[in-house]
Scaffold this motif. Sequence first.
Motif, PDB file in Angstrom:
ATOM      1  N   THR A   1       0.780  -1.141   0.198  1.00  0.00           N
ATOM      2  CA  THR A   1      -0.030   0.190   0.240  1.00  0.00           C
ATOM      3  C   THR A   1       0.881   1.386  -0.271  1.00  0.00           C
ATOM      4  O   THR A   1       2.256   1.445   0.292  1.00  0.00           O
ATOM      5  CB  THR A   1      -1.009  -0.046   0.820  1.00  0.00           C
ATOM      6  N   PRO A   2       0.177   1.933  -0.748  1.00  0.00           N
ATOM      7  CA  PRO A   2       1.352   3.210  -0.529  1.00  0.00           C
ATOM      8  C   PRO A   2       1.265   4.053   0.930  1.00  0.00           C
ATOM      9  O   PRO A   2       0.609   3.913   2.326  1.00  0.00           O
ATOM     10  CB  PRO A   2       0.148   4.699  -0.952  1.00  0.00           C
TER      11      PRO A   2
ATOM     12  N   TYR B   1       3.407  10.664   3.135  1.00  0.00           N
ATOM     13  CA  TYR B   1       4.462  10.542   1.952  1.00  0.00           C
ATOM     14  C   TYR B   1       5.937  11.661   2.476  1.00  0.00           C
ATOM     15  O   TYR B   1       6.705  11.387   1.874  1.00  0.00           O
ATOM     16  CB  TYR B   1       3.759  11.809   0.819  1.00  0.00           C
TER      17      TYR B   1
ATOM     18  N   TRP C   1       0.570  -3.663  -6.365  1.00  0.00           N
ATOM     19  CA  TRP C   1       0.387  -1.961  -5.846  1.00  0.00           C
ATOM     20  C   TRP C   1      -0.523  -1.801  -5.753  1.00  0.00           C
ATOM     21  O   TRP C   1      -1.724  -2.199  -6.289  1.00  0.00           O
ATOM     22  CB  TRP C   1       0.627  -1.494  -6.705  1.00  0.00           C
TER      23      TRP C   1
ATOM     24  N   ASP D   1      -3.129   1.838  -9.025  1.00  0.00           N
ATOM     25  CA  ASP D   1      -2.996   3.068  -9.106  1.00  0.00           C
ATOM     26  C   ASP D   1      -2.009   3.643  -9.970  1.00  0.00           C
ATOM     27  O   ASP D   1      -1.242   3.646  -9.100  1.00  0.00           O
ATOM     28  CB  ASP D   1      -3.044   3.507  -7.207  1.00  0.00           C
TER      29      ASP D   1
ATOM     30  N   GLN E   1      -2.047   6.240 -10.712  1.00  0.00           N
ATOM     31  CA  GLN E   1      -1.643   7.877 -10.484  1.00  0.00           C
ATOM     32  C   GLN E   1      -0.847   8.132  -9.044  1.00  0.00           C
ATOM     33  O   GLN E   1      -0.263   9.049  -8.701  1.00  0.00           O
ATOM     34  CB  GLN E   1      -2.957   8.959 -10.617  1.00  0.00           C
ATOM     35  N   GLU E   2      -1.307   7.054  -8.502  1.00  0.00           N
ATOM     36  CA  GLU E   2      -0.588   7.139  -7.180  1.00  0.00           C
ATOM     37  C   GLU E   2       0.857   6.887  -7.511  1.00  0.00           C
ATOM     38  O   GLU E   2       2.190   6.813  -6.160  1.00  0.00           O
ATOM     39  CB  GLU E   2      -1.703   5.854  -6.624  1.00  0.00           C
ATOM     40  N   TYR E   3       1.403   5.567  -7.959  1.00  0.00           N
ATOM     41  CA  TYR E   3       2.266   4.919  -8.270  1.00  0.00           C
ATOM     42  C   TYR E   3       3.339   6.525  -8.791  1.00  0.00           C
ATOM     43  O   TYR E   3       4.450   6.610  -8.479  1.00  0.00           O
ATOM     44  CB  TYR E   3       2.199   4.109  -9.647  1.00  0.00           C
TER      45      TYR E   3
ATOM     46  N   LYS F   1       2.764   9.712  -8.436  1.00  0.00           N
ATOM     47  CA  LYS F   1       2.418  10.348  -7.270  1.00  0.00           C
ATOM     48  C   LYS F   1       4.406   9.930  -6.491  1.00  0.00           C
ATOM     49  O   LYS F   1       5.446  10.543  -5.770  1.00  0.00           O
ATOM     50  CB  LYS F   1       2.116  10.436  -6.125  1.00  0.00           C
TER      51      LYS F   1
END
Length: 505
Positions: A122-123, A127, A167, A171, A173-175, A177
């Motif tokens: 997970t992200p 960040y 992942w 996603d 777009q999340e990657y 980022k």
Amino acid sequence: MEPIIIAANGKEEFTENWKYCIGTGRLGLALQKEYLDHLKIIQEKIGFKYIRGHGLLSDDVGIYREMKIGNEIKAFYNFTYIDRIFDSFLELNLRPFIEFGFMPELLASGEQTIFYWKGNVTPPNDYHKWSELIKAVVKHFIDRYGLNEVKKWPFEVWNEPNLVNFWKDADKQEYLKLYKVTATAIKEVNQDLQVGGPAICGGADEWIVDFLDFCHKEKVPVDFVSRHAYTSQSPKKVTPDYYYQDLVDNTDMLHQFEVVRGLIKESAFPDLPFHITEYNTSYSPINPVHDTPLNAAYLARILSEGGDYVDSFSYWTFSDVFEEADVPKAPFHGGFGLMALHSIPKPTFHLFAFFNRLGKEILYRDEQMIITKKENGSIALIAWNEIMEKGEGFEKELLIKLPVTSDAYFLKRQMVNENYANPWKTWKDMGRPRFPDKQSIETLREASITKLMTTKINKEEDGYLKLPITLTKNEVTLIELSEMKDETGTYDGLDDSLITSYSSL
């Protein structure tokens, strides 16, 4: 049979892109003795330059921790294990090809994991903390190993983010980022460090296009492109022990390499290095094909031609000390490794060891053979006979004519096929013991040795060495030819005819 006539000199150089990098199971496995035993053998016989594996930031390596100081929770970066791991690699002349993944539990935004060892996919939940972790790790590497050394280490962001297993929600777009934050953090430490991605698997090459377009528009650093390649079809049968798949033609993998190279050339970054950071036949760690001579014969053409398209292609993996699908339940369980458990070389190990014997000057190359010349003038060739059909037979006859200057040569030939250097067959003949005793293990090691033939071969009247070769089913053969320096006449009283059953002939 029409002979293949070989030129005296070549016009191409055979690159070592095939041995630039090798894959490994999660990095924490490097704390095991058998893992390091296998790696030493691999380096002695093949000598890869880099090693790449999952789990750098996973909790078993233990880098990211948190401590309460007063009323405040602060990050604590623990490098005890990773130092031991990377020291072991570097002592064996292996540099890390770093993959940043997976997510430390304390930084994870969710509970989704993959594999027996539960890598979190997970992200980050923060960040800023992720960025600080990346900078701390990179700074530590520089402090320990020196900037000039770490500049040589590629930093890859994540692993197969186009798959929901690796992942969360795949996603994109999340990657992107995650990549931007990670790449920016790396470059903040030092602008000369190498960073790249997106490390996708095949079948989603639009990610390559979108990734490079994103980096161009957002001015995000990118120093190389990475991708994975496998050539297995959908499973025919899946059991608790095995995962059965057919393979597509091996030219499919070369086509994958070529297509993605084309996409890079059409991007805003046409000259970026292109690394295949994983490849094999099957993507499953319990597919029996990995243990067979077919795996070696199938991949021979990939090793021969793959470097024409990519800057490196990293075989996944060097050892069956590997736990994605749980602790292995038998010495031959379809694992990815070049080495089976108990330090037993598989046929594909010998394929790589054979390629390590080639010279740099290509005299001839086609879909079944590569012939090279070494700096000392000796000749090394590899030929293979990949057969995906069932049944017996399928022998292939070749006749090669090599131009030579000396009258006599020493020929050394090593072979891997269905009957030689095939310990998987011996294990089956034993009744497939899950936990073989020491005597059985010794037998399996003996069964893993290549067949060896030597002979003297003379130049023909037309100035060529005539070399007939018979290849059996799924055989890979290495032939080395060197000028023979005959010192027989220096032995006083030599007479082989006086030895019982021998003659002087």
